[in-house]
Each structure stands twice: as structure tokens, then as C-alpha cells.
Design a protein around this motif. Structure first.
Motif, PDB file in Angstrom:
ATOM      1  N   GLN A 194      -2.876  16.837   5.121  1.00  0.00           N
ATOM      2  CA  GLN A 194      -3.175  16.193   3.847  1.00  0.00           C
ATOM      3  C   GLN A 194      -4.638  16.445   3.503  1.00  0.00           C
ATOM      4  OE1 GLN A 194      -2.154  12.279   5.467  1.00  0.00           O
ATOM      5  NE2 GLN A 194      -4.235  11.587   5.037  1.00  0.00           N
ATOM      6  N   CYS A 204      -4.938   5.760  -2.132  1.00  0.00           N
ATOM      7  CA  CYS A 204      -3.803   6.346  -2.846  1.00  0.00           C
ATOM      8  C   CYS A 204      -2.806   5.247  -3.198  1.00  0.00           C
ATOM      9  CB  CYS A 204      -3.092   7.398  -1.988  1.00  0.00           C
ATOM     10  SG  CYS A 204      -4.064   8.843  -1.582  1.00  0.00           S
ATOM     11  N   THR A 205      -2.008   5.499  -4.217  1.00  0.00           N
ATOM     12  CA  THR A 205      -0.913   4.588  -4.536  1.00  0.00           C
ATOM     13  C   THR A 205       0.201   4.782  -3.509  1.00  0.00           C
ATOM     14  OG1 THR A 205       0.237   6.181  -5.948  1.00  0.00           O
ATOM     15  CG2 THR A 205      -1.459   4.813  -6.980  1.00  0.00           C
ATOM     16  N   LYS A 206       1.219   3.933  -3.569  1.00  0.00           N
ATOM     17  CA  LYS A 206       2.348   4.074  -2.648  1.00  0.00           C
ATOM     18  C   LYS A 206       3.086   5.392  -2.872  1.00  0.00           C
ATOM     19  CE  LYS A 206       3.163  -0.869  -1.900  1.00  0.00           C
ATOM     20  NZ  LYS A 206       4.135  -2.005  -1.991  1.00  0.00           N
ATOM     21  N   ASN A 207       2.933   5.955  -4.066  1.00  0.00           N
ATOM     22  CA  ASN A 207       3.568   7.238  -4.369  1.00  0.00           C
ATOM     23  C   ASN A 207       2.681   8.438  -4.030  1.00  0.00           C
ATOM     24  OD1 ASN A 207       6.032   6.202  -5.447  1.00  0.00           O
ATOM     25  ND2 ASN A 207       4.933   5.623  -7.310  1.00  0.00           N
ATOM     26  N   GLY A 208       1.522   8.177  -3.412  1.00  0.00           N
ATOM     27  CA  GLY A 208       0.688   9.263  -2.937  1.00  0.00           C
ATOM     28  C   GLY A 208      -0.298   9.825  -3.934  1.00  0.00           C
ATOM     29  N   ASN A 239      -5.519   4.866   8.717  1.00  0.00           N
ATOM     30  CA  ASN A 239      -4.412   3.935   8.494  1.00  0.00           C
ATOM     31  C   ASN A 239      -4.742   2.809   7.517  1.00  0.00           C
ATOM     32  OD1 ASN A 239      -2.683   5.281  10.290  1.00  0.00           O
ATOM     33  ND2 ASN A 239      -3.559   4.199  12.061  1.00  0.00           N
ATOM     34  N   PHE A 288      -5.551   3.300   4.516  1.00  0.00           N
ATOM     35  CA  PHE A 288      -5.187   3.747   3.175  1.00  0.00           C
ATOM     36  C   PHE A 288      -3.832   4.442   3.181  1.00  0.00           C
ATOM     37  CE2 PHE A 288      -9.842   3.941   3.542  1.00  0.00           C
ATOM     38  CZ  PHE A 288     -10.233   3.178   2.447  1.00  0.00           C
ATOM     39  N   GLU A 289      -3.175   4.357   2.035  1.00  0.00           N
ATOM     40  CA  GLU A 289      -2.007   5.209   1.822  1.00  0.00           C
ATOM     41  C   GLU A 289      -2.501   6.658   1.730  1.00  0.00           C
ATOM     42  OE1 GLU A 289       1.142   4.340   1.649  1.00  0.00           O
ATOM     43  OE2 GLU A 289       0.980   2.163   1.565  1.00  0.00           O
ATOM     44  N   SER A 290      -1.610   7.609   1.930  1.00  0.00           N
ATOM     45  CA  SER A 290      -2.007   9.008   1.879  1.00  0.00           C
ATOM     46  C   SER A 290      -1.169   9.769   0.855  1.00  0.00           C
ATOM     47  CB  SER A 290      -1.850   9.665   3.264  1.00  0.00           C
ATOM     48  OG  SER A 290      -0.485   9.699   3.644  1.00  0.00           O
ATOM     49  N   THR A 291      -1.587  10.998   0.564  1.00  0.00           N
ATOM     50  CA  THR A 291      -0.794  11.834  -0.328  1.00  0.00           C
ATOM     51  C   THR A 291       0.539  12.173   0.337  1.00  0.00           C
ATOM     52  OG1 THR A 291      -1.913  13.789   0.557  1.00  0.00           O
ATOM     53  CG2 THR A 291      -2.779  12.849  -1.491  1.00  0.00           C
ATOM     54  N   GLN A 292       1.518  12.561  -0.458  1.00  0.00           N
ATOM     55  CA  GLN A 292       2.857  12.834   0.049  1.00  0.00           C
ATOM     56  C   GLN A 292       3.264  14.265  -0.268  1.00  0.00           C
ATOM     57  OE1 GLN A 292       5.453   9.847  -1.617  1.00  0.00           O
ATOM     58  NE2 GLN A 292       4.276   8.142  -0.766  1.00  0.00           N
TER      59      GLN A 292
END
Length: 567
Positions: A126, A394-398, A55, A57-61
Motif C-alpha cells: 500500500q 483513510c475512510t473504511k472504503n480505503g 494499525n 488508521f484504515e488503509s487503502t484497498q
């Protein structure tokens, strides 16, 4: 040819939860101390949950649609390996040997794709990759070694594709230094990987579509030339199978020379397939409804192998004689495509330039896919605790931007082409990545066999299974082990001996073994392989099932057919 595809539910039922209960819970229930259980299975559910779903980090989408996944599976890594290096393979073995080698390789790759998709379709979390599955189902050392193998090998393939594209550009003999083209192509490839995955998927969809259209067009043109429909109206038929001959000799005369040529052709034929199956698995971590879409990709993969690979080598064997000097040094070293040579020989003036332009697009596309694979391998290593958690970011866009930036550094190797013979650099990359590909496929078979055993012991059903398995995995395991050992066997002939060539052909083996056994020394308390009863087949399953979406249904049959292609 039939496949078995079982139904998929969108939620976790009590029965499923019961079936997927782990040995960790069983150990606790039986009163076995946690420390004792950890000695038999070092990848415990709590550790895995914390690493995969960190939690901090952001994760891939899941931004890849079904049409993206299917087209990437068909043409994602179809690059200069198919359109350019097949010229060297044809020159080495002749039209019969290259056709036989590609047919057998296609069978082996089909064995690989069916086994690894069975693994990936079950639990495509992911960071989905074969190194993550090696970590979960075999051992920490296997996951560690596979992950770093993918990272550096796939990273090297990025400058390889850029270098090969530069060779194709030399066909026009431009006054611009090749370093300029390298820079432009590297910027485009890195830029596309810096965008959210849905943009990667969309660009790859159109890139792959272009390659598919180009191959279809080239096969049609080859058929027309075959029948004598070219400007010179010379009906070729199977002329080149008779003169200079269907099978070449190499390093010796007679049947011995033909056998050596056959083995050498078989080894060379692997390169166009290198890491293509693994791309399908990696997209599973960022794909919509992967438990439904991955099996579809596997079922359609056989058509890619039959039509694009076997069809291509059959075509070039009919329109180009294997003794044409341009195949091995056509102005830009190995850069001349056998398709281009064959079309020029038929007297068609404009088409070679169009084909070369298509090959450059293919190189861009393949380089784009290889950078995607390399960066996701590093990201997956971080998720399994085999690389610093720094690379989980990751960025907010994954987009795992730190992993992408690190993998992008490999592109600088392409500038070696500015100071060395292009043909030499080309062959360095071919040999090194061939060995890595064999090692990867051997490991994939091991991962599958351990996964299958764990499923059998724990009475777990998988959403996809091919009738060829597990026999296909055993066949591929043996054949790729042989290929790994004979990859550069011709270097042992006195007239071919070269220390640099020997190291290039075989350096991948000791590198992988050093990584694997180095980690084994570090993790000396770990078992060589997890006990099948202790393998965690549960962590992340609820999240994967929750992400599954039912297939859209349409009243119109036309819209239903269109959805198969477009969605």
C-alpha cells in the motif's frame, strides 16, 4: 521484442524467506550493535513495518481490477498535452522534427516504464509510489524530495488540465464566464477522487476507453484526409513536408537554426508524457494481483507509445502545415487542437465540435488521474514518515480523504485563468511541469539502479525484467539530465530574455535541490545511499504475496479472450 516474466508464487516459502532475510537480522546474528547497523541503513524493518501497516488508521484497498489497471496504463494521463500542446510543438519544429522527437521520447519513456515496473512489481505494498521506493532503496532524503516533488507538481497539473479544457470550451465562444466551467470541472474531478478507488477505476476505464476510441477515429480521419477523401477532395499526402517544409528553423538561419529548432522540439515533446509512467506504479498499491498485472501493463505500454503518440504526431504533421497561425494562437491561444485545425482545413463541418468535446473529456480524465497521483503521493509520504501521520487517515472504503482534500486545493489555481491571458497561464504550467517530469525520471533511474544493485547483492529474483535493462536506465538517466538543463535554453538569446520565463523554465531545479539538500542537512547522519546489503527487500512481501490471486481459467476460448479485455 521480448520480455522475461518469471513465475510468481502465492505464498512465501522457506527458501524465499531465506533469500529475503535482511541485513538487520544478519547484524544481530553477527553480534553487531543495533546502533552501529542503524548508521549504515536508517530504514530498518521494524520502523518500516510500523509506518506502512499502522494499525491506528484504515488503509487503502485493492479495488482496481486488471482491466482498470490496463486501461489506465494505456490512456490515464492522455489529455490536453497530447491533443492540444502538440500544436505548439509542430509549429516550433515542423513535421519531421516532431516525429523524430516523439519517437526518441517514446524510446526513453519505454526505458523508464520497464525499469520502474521492475521495481514496483517486486514489492507493491500500500502506498506504492516511486518516492516510497526511493525512501526504501536509496535514502530517506531521496524519498522525501521525490514525494514532495510529486505532490506539488501533480497538484499543479490538475488546474493545468482544467485551464486547458477551458481553452477548448472557448472554441464555441460561449457567453458564460470561464470561471463557471472551471468550477464545474473541479467539482467533478474532486468528487470522483472522493469515491472509493473501484469507482475511480471504473470511471477511468470508460474515460480512457473514450480517449482510445477517439484517437483511433482521428487517425482514421487523418488517413482519409491524407488520401483526399475529405469534402474538398484535396489529396494532401506529404505536401506539408515539402511546403512549408519538413524541418523549421528557430532563432537562426540554416543548419544552426534547424539544430536549435530540433532541441526546442525535443524539450517540448516531453510534456504529453509527463508522469504517465508513474501512474502505473501508483495504481500498483491499490490493484488486484499487482505482481501479475503490473508486468502485463508494462508489456503493453510500448503499443500505447507507438500507436497513440507516434501515430498522432505523424497524422497531424500530414494534415496541418507547421506555419498555420492557429497552432500557436488559434482564437483561444494554445487551445486549438491541431486535429481540429486539420479537420477544419479539410472542409469537415461538424467533426471539429465532436473532437473538442472529446478533448474536454480527456482533460477531465487526465485531471482526475493527476489528482489521484498527487493525493497518493502525499499519502505515501505519510507512510514513509516524510509527512505527518495525519495524512495516513483513510475512510473504511480505503480513500485517503485528508490527502485528497489537501491535494484538491491546487484546483483553485485554475481561477488564475479568469484574470490572465489563457495562453500565458497555459505556458507557465507546461514549462514548470516539464522540468518536474525530467527530475522525476532522473530520480526513477537512480532508484532502479540502486534497487537492482541491492537485488544482485542479496541474490533476489524479481517477477519482471526487461531485456533493455539496466542499459535503458543509464541511457534515460543521461538523456533526461540533458533535457532538464536545456528545457528553456532559448531564453538565453537576447531577443528572448525574460526573467519570468527563465524562472518558469528552471525554477523546478532549485526547488527540488532545496528540498533534497534541506532534508540532507536535517538527516546529516544518514548515508547518501543505503548499502545494497542493508536495503530491506523483505518487509511487506508476505502480505503482497498473500494478496495475489491466480488468474481465472475458462473452458471457452472466447471467454478467455474476453477476459483479457474485461477482467
Amino acid at each position: 521484442m521480448s520480455f522475461e516474466e518469471k513465475g510468481i508464487s502465492s505464498s512465501v516459502s522457506p527458501d524465499i524467506s531465506k533469500n529475503y532475510s535482511t541485513s538487520y537480522d544478519k547484524a544481530a546474528d553477527d553480534g553487531i550493535p543495533t546502533d552501529t547497523r542503524r548508521k549504515s541503513s536508517v530504514v530498518n524493518p521494524q520502523l518500516l513495518e510500523g509506518e506502512l501497516f499502522d494499525n491506528r488508521f484504515e488503509s487503502t484497498q485493492r479495488g482496481l481490477k486488471s482491466r482498470h489497471a490496463q486501461m489506465i496504463a494505456i490512456g490515464g494521463t492522455m489529455g490536453t498535452g497530447l491533443f492540444v500542446s502538440t500544436g505548439q510543438t509542430l509549429a516550433r519544429g515542423g513535421p519531421a522534427f516532431i516525429l523524430g522527437a516523439f519517437a526518441f521520447m517514446s524510446f526513453l519513456i519505454w526505458c523508464i516504464i520497464t525499469c520502474i515496473v521492475e521495481v514496483a512489481a517486486y514489492l507493491p505494498t500500500q502506498g506504492s509510489s516511486m518516492n516510497l521506493f526511493g525512501y526504501r532503496y536509496v535514502s530517506r532524503s531521496m524519498g522525501f524530495a521525490m514525494g514532495w516533488l510529486y505532490f506539488y507538481s501533480l497538484g499543479i497539473l490538475v488546474p493545468y488540465e482544467i485551464t486547458a479544457a477551458g481553452l477548448v470550451i472557448d472554441y464555441w465562444q460561449p457567453p458564460v464566464n470561464i470561471g463557471v466551467w472551471i468550477t464545474i470541472m473541479a467539482i467533478v474531478i474532486i468528487g470522483l477522487n472522493a469515491l472509493p478507488v473501484k469507482f475511480y477505476g471504473e470511471t477511468e476505464f470508460w474515460f480512457a476507453s473514450t480517449k482510445v476510441i477517439m484517437v483511433c477515429g482521428l487517425l482514421l480521419v487523418s488517413f482519409i484526409i491524407f488520401l483526399g477523401g475529405g469534402p474538398n477532395h484535396d489529396r494532401l499526402g506529404f505536401r506539408y513536408w515539402h511546403e512549408p517544409g519538413a524541418a523549421n528553423t528557430y532563432l537562426a538561419a540554416g543548419n544552426t537554426g534547424r539544430f536549435i529548432a530540433l532541441l526546442a522540439t525535443w524539450a517540448l515533446s516531453a510534456f504529453p508524457f509527463t508522469f504517465a509512467p508513474e501512474l502505473v506504479v501508483v495504481t500498483g498499491g491499490e490493484m488486484e494481483s499487482p505482481r501479475r498485472n503490473l508486468p502485463i501493463a508494462a508489456q503493453r505500454y510500448i503499443f500505447r507509445l507507438l500507436f497513440f503518440y507516434i501515430g498522432t504526431v505523424l497524422a497531424i504533421g500530414c494534415i496541418v502545415p507547421s506555419d498555420d497561425s492557429s497552432l500557436t494562437d488559434g482564437g483561444a491561444g494554445a487551445g486549438s487542437s491541431p486535429y481540429v485545425i486539420g479537420i477544419k482545413r479539410a472542409g469537415i463541418k461538424v467533426l471539429p465540435s465532436i473532437v473538442n468535446a472529446g478533448i474536454i473529456i480527456s482533460a477531465w480524465s487526465a485531471g482526475n488521474s493527476f489528482l489521484y497521483l498527487s493525493s497518493r503521493s502525499l499519502y505515501s509520504l505519510a507512510l514513509s514518515g516524510n509527512a505527518p501521520s495525519f495524512f495516513k487517515a483513510c475512510t473504511k472504503n480505503g480513500v485517503p480523504y485528508r490527502a485528497v482534500a489537501t491535494s484538491s486545493l491546487f484546483a483553485a489555481l485554475a481561477y488564475l485563468n479568469c484574470g490572465n491571458s489563457a495562453s500565458t497561464v497555459f505556458n507557465w504550467f507546461v514549462a514548470l511541469t516539464n522540468t518536474s517530469g525530467f527530475i522525476s525520471w532522473i530520480c526513477c533511474c537512480i532508484v532502479y539502479l540502486r534497487f537492482q544493485k541491492a537485488c544482485k547483492v542479496q541474490n533476489v529474483e524479481v517477477p519482471y525484467h526487461s531485456f533493455i535493462q539496466p542499459y535503458g536506465a543509464w541511457i534515460a538517466l543521461v538523456m533526461f539530465t540533458i533535457l532538464c538543463l536545456i528545457n528553456g535554453f532559448t531564453v538565453f538569446w537576447p531577443q528572448n530574455w525574460s526573467v519570468s520565463t527563465f524562472l518558469t523554465d528552471y525554477i523546478g531545479i532549485p526547488i527540488f535541490l532545496a528540498i533534497y539538500f534541506g532534508h540532507r542537512i536535517y538527516a546529516w547522519r544518514d548515508p547518501w545511499a543505503h548499502d545494497p546489503a542493508d536495503v530491506d527487500l523483505h518487509t511487506g512481501l508476505e502480505r503482497v504475496l498473500a494478496d495475489e490471486k491466480p488468474k481465472k481459467q475458462y473452458d471457452s476460448k472466447l471467454r478467455q479472450y474476453v477476459s483479457v479485455i474485461w477482467e
